[in-house]
Design an enzyme around this catalytic site. Structure first.
Site, short mmCIF file in Angstrom:
data_model
loop_
_atom_site.label_atom_id
_atom_site.label_comp_id
_atom_site.label_asym_id
_atom_site.label_seq_id
_atom_site.Cartn_x
_atom_site.Cartn_y
_atom_site.Cartn_z
N ALA A 1 6.97 -2.33 -1.77
CA ALA A 1 6.32 -1.03 -1.95
C ALA A 1 7.18 -0.13 -2.83
CB ALA A 1 6.02 -0.39 -0.59
N ARG A 2 8.20 0.52 -2.26
CA ARG A 2 8.93 1.54 -3.04
C ARG A 2 9.54 1.00 -4.33
NH1 ARG A 2 13.19 2.92 0.70
NH2 ARG A 2 12.63 0.85 1.43
N GLY B 1 9.78 -4.35 3.57
CA GLY B 1 10.86 -3.43 3.97
C GLY B 1 12.14 -3.65 3.19
N GLY B 2 12.08 -4.49 2.16
CA GLY B 2 13.31 -4.86 1.46
C GLY B 2 13.63 -4.06 0.21
N GLN C 1 -7.00 -1.45 2.17
CA GLN C 1 -6.37 -1.15 3.47
C GLN C 1 -7.10 -0.01 4.17
OE1 GLN C 1 -2.60 0.91 4.33
NE2 GLN C 1 -1.89 -1.03 5.21
N PRO D 1 0.82 -1.21 0.00
CA PRO D 1 0.00 0.00 0.00
C PRO D 1 0.86 1.26 0.00
CG PRO D 1 0.10 -0.93 2.21
CD PRO D 1 0.87 -1.86 1.33
N CYS E 1 1.70 2.75 10.14
CA CYS E 1 2.01 4.08 9.62
C CYS E 1 2.56 4.99 10.73
CB CYS E 1 0.76 4.71 9.01
SG CYS E 1 1.11 6.33 8.30
C1 LIG Z 1 4.77 6.91 -0.83
C2 LIG Z 1 4.52 5.88 0.22
C3 LIG Z 1 3.25 5.73 0.73
C4 LIG Z 1 2.97 4.75 1.68
N1 LIG Z 1 1.69 4.57 2.10
C5 LIG Z 1 1.39 3.53 2.94
C6 LIG Z 1 0.05 3.21 3.26
O1 LIG Z 1 -0.90 3.84 2.77
N2 LIG Z 1 -0.17 2.18 4.11
C7 LIG Z 1 0.85 1.43 4.65
O2 LIG Z 1 0.59 0.50 5.41
N3 LIG Z 1 2.12 1.70 4.34
C8 LIG Z 1 2.42 2.71 3.48
N4 LIG Z 1 3.72 2.94 3.11
C9 LIG Z 1 4.77 2.03 3.60
C10 LIG Z 1 5.01 0.89 2.60
O3 LIG Z 1 3.85 0.15 2.35
C11 LIG Z 1 6.10 -0.05 3.08
O4 LIG Z 1 5.74 -0.58 4.32
C12 LIG Z 1 7.47 0.64 3.23
O5 LIG Z 1 7.75 1.48 2.15
C13 LIG Z 1 8.57 -0.41 3.33
O6 LIG Z 1 8.53 -1.31 2.25
P1 LIG Z 1 9.51 -1.18 0.98
O7 LIG Z 1 10.91 -1.29 1.48
O8 LIG Z 1 9.14 -2.29 0.06
O9 LIG Z 1 9.27 0.16 0.40
C14 LIG Z 1 4.02 3.92 2.17
C15 LIG Z 1 5.31 4.10 1.66
C16 LIG Z 1 5.56 5.05 0.71
C17 LIG Z 1 6.96 5.18 0.16
#
Ligand SMILES: Cc1cc2nc3c(=O)[nH]c(=O)nc-3n(C[C@H](O)[C@H](O)[C@H](O)COP(=O)(O)O)c2cc1C
Length: 446
Positions: A235-236, A209-210, A81, A11, A110
């Site tokens: 996510a990112r 988180g990876g 979500q 998300p 969050c």
């Molecule tokens: C732009 C952005 C928006 C996000 N919005 C949400 C969200 O709406 N809900 C949520 O649970 N996490 C949100 N996150 C966190 C991500 O889902 C994720 O937990 C976090 O980026 C770590 O994962 P990654 O390393 O794959 O990025 C957001 C992250 C980013 C960068």
């Protein structure tokens, strides 16, 4: 629904719209999460089927952008979500989408001030009673699976306790972002915490988180193995280039952006959501000429022009216009059929004429049809004109009827611009009264 062995697009607020989720699914994601939607906003949303784009839109009256949008294409694969601090309100909000989504996820990770101060997101990590109440209410009240997404607590013991509590509520999986509440995403992820959690609970654990180390599909699998997790949520890295989910390898960024822009046309993605996602995809070249042009863009056609897709964008506008015209005609026919008698009576006083207001026709003068009618009204001491504007959803088109001196004036058209429909109604009135309003006539008069 099984949460094991899944590659999940996580998300992301402002990014995880329908268009973005469809892109991720097309490239091989198994499940896609919506951005977090706050329960107290969602409970005011109304569900509409958008016939033109074949989407299901949940929109709050008086707002333009749907809070949540889904379609048949992501059926069975989209997780909604919710952001909440209240079990009953969360259930009420989730009930609205229960038949349109595959599962519900509660955001408990969050760290943003807005969430935490409102007792939502990561604030819940330290409130086991509230966690229990929210999750059990959702699990018992919904016919679809419930999951939650957490961050790690400062000690492994506390984190494991929390996961055991969550599991006892009957949720189907837990997504674990391996960072503490205050840790930013450039810091290392606590993969070791995730590994320990997988040994403590029976339900699938989704490692998250990876992204710092994920560049392709193989990296996703490496992260899963390193965390000993059932599934991975990205996510990112997915936001930067969604094709990381492809088994065949990651695609060049330009191809991905163009595909995203095409899907955005197909589902009528809100302009600022499209812009935000493209900005994120271009994050490494935002200072380039192209990046700056995207940053500075104020309308859809500008972004589509940058990527050589203006024709596709214009086709969309044409399709919309045709559809609005067709819908207006259809509605008029239905109205006429249903309400024939009333219409005949009203029609005696209703004057319908063709008139289209275009700003450029009045550009050089201050005299708009409305202001000319106002001046005429004052001069002749007549009652003030009253404009009543109807809105038609989901197309978001308007038609104004002007009540003036015991008669009603309108045009046959529904139009996207509210103010223009009032001007058009004033034009019908002025023409019917034989008052000239055209720019050339005004110039001669003065
Ligand atoms: C732009 C952005 C928006 C996000 N919005 C949400 C969200 O709406 N809900 C949520 O649970 N996490 C949100 N996150 C966190 C991500 O889902 C994720 O937990 C976090 O980026 C770590 O994962 P990654 O390393 O794959 O990025 C957001 C992250 C980013 C960068």
């Amino acid at each position: 629904m099984d949460y094991s062995n899944k590659k999940i697009c996580g998300p992301m607020v402002r990014c995880s719209t329908l268009a973005f989720r469809l892109l991720a699914l097309e490239y091989g994601a198994d499940l896609v999460y919506s951005e977090e939607i706050i329960d107290y906003k969602m409970i005011n949303a109304k569900r509409n089927y958008n016939e033109l784009f074949k989407t299901i839109d949940f929109t709050v009256d008086g707002t333009e952008k749907p809070l949540f949008q889904t379609s048949e294409k992501e059926k069975g694969k989209v997780i909604f979500q919710i952001g909440t601090n209240n079990a009953d309100r969360a259930l009420k909000a989730c009930k609205l989408v229960e038949n349109d989504v595959a599962g519900i996820d509660v955001n408990m990770g969050c760290p943003k001030e807005f969430s935490v101060q409102g007792g939502m997101g990561a604030a819940l990590l330290k409130k086991p009673d509230q966690v229990k109440e929210i999750l059990t209410t959702l699990v018992n009240g919904l016919s679809i699976p419930v999951t939650c997404k957490i961050r790690c607590l400062h000690t492994l013991e506390e984190t494991l306790e929390l996961c055991k509590l969550i599991e006892s509520c009957g949720v189907k999986a837990i997504a674990v972002h391996g960072r503490f509440q205050e840790e930013r995403s450039r810091m290392p992820n606590h993969d070791d915490f995730i590994r320990e959690i997988t040994k403590t609970v029976q339900i699938p654990i989704i490692a998250n988180g990876g992204s710092n180390d994920i560049k392709n599909d193989e990296d996703i699998e490496k992260f899963r193995v390193n965390c000993n997790a059932s599934s991975v949520m990205v996510a990112r890295a997915a936001m930067w280039n969604s094709s990381i989910f492809r088994k065949e390898g990651t695609l060049p960024l330009d191809d991905v952006i163009k595909r995203f822009l095409q899907i955005s046309i197909e589902v009528d993605n809100y302009f600022f959501s499209t812009k935000y996602a493209v900005q994120q995809m271009l994050h490494e070249e935002l200072s380039s000429v192209r990046g700056a042009a995207v940053l500075g863009s104020l309308a859809g056609e500008e972004i589509y022009q940058i990527f050589g897709m203006l024709d596709q964008y214009n086709d969309l506008q044409q399709r919309k216009e045709d559809f609005f015209r067709f819908s207006a005609l259809k509605r008029k026919t239905e109205e006429a059929e249903n309400d024939e008698h009333k219409k005949v009576k009203e029609n005696e006083k209703l004057i319908v004429r063709h008139a289209k207001y275009s700003k450029k026709d009045f550009r050089e003068g201050v005299y708009t049809p409305k202001s000319i009618l106002n001046a005429y009204t004052i001069q002749n001491k007549l009652p003030k004109p009253i404009y009543r504007t109807e809105e038609k959803l989901p197309e978001k088109v308007y038609k104004s009827t002007l009540e003036y001196n015991d008669f009603f004036y309108t045009t046959p058209y529904w139009e996207p611009n509210k103010k223009h429909t009032e001007q058009a109604a004033a034009m019908v009135c002025l023409e019917s009264l034989g008052i000239s309003y055209k720019h050339e006539d005004q110039k001669k008069k003065n």
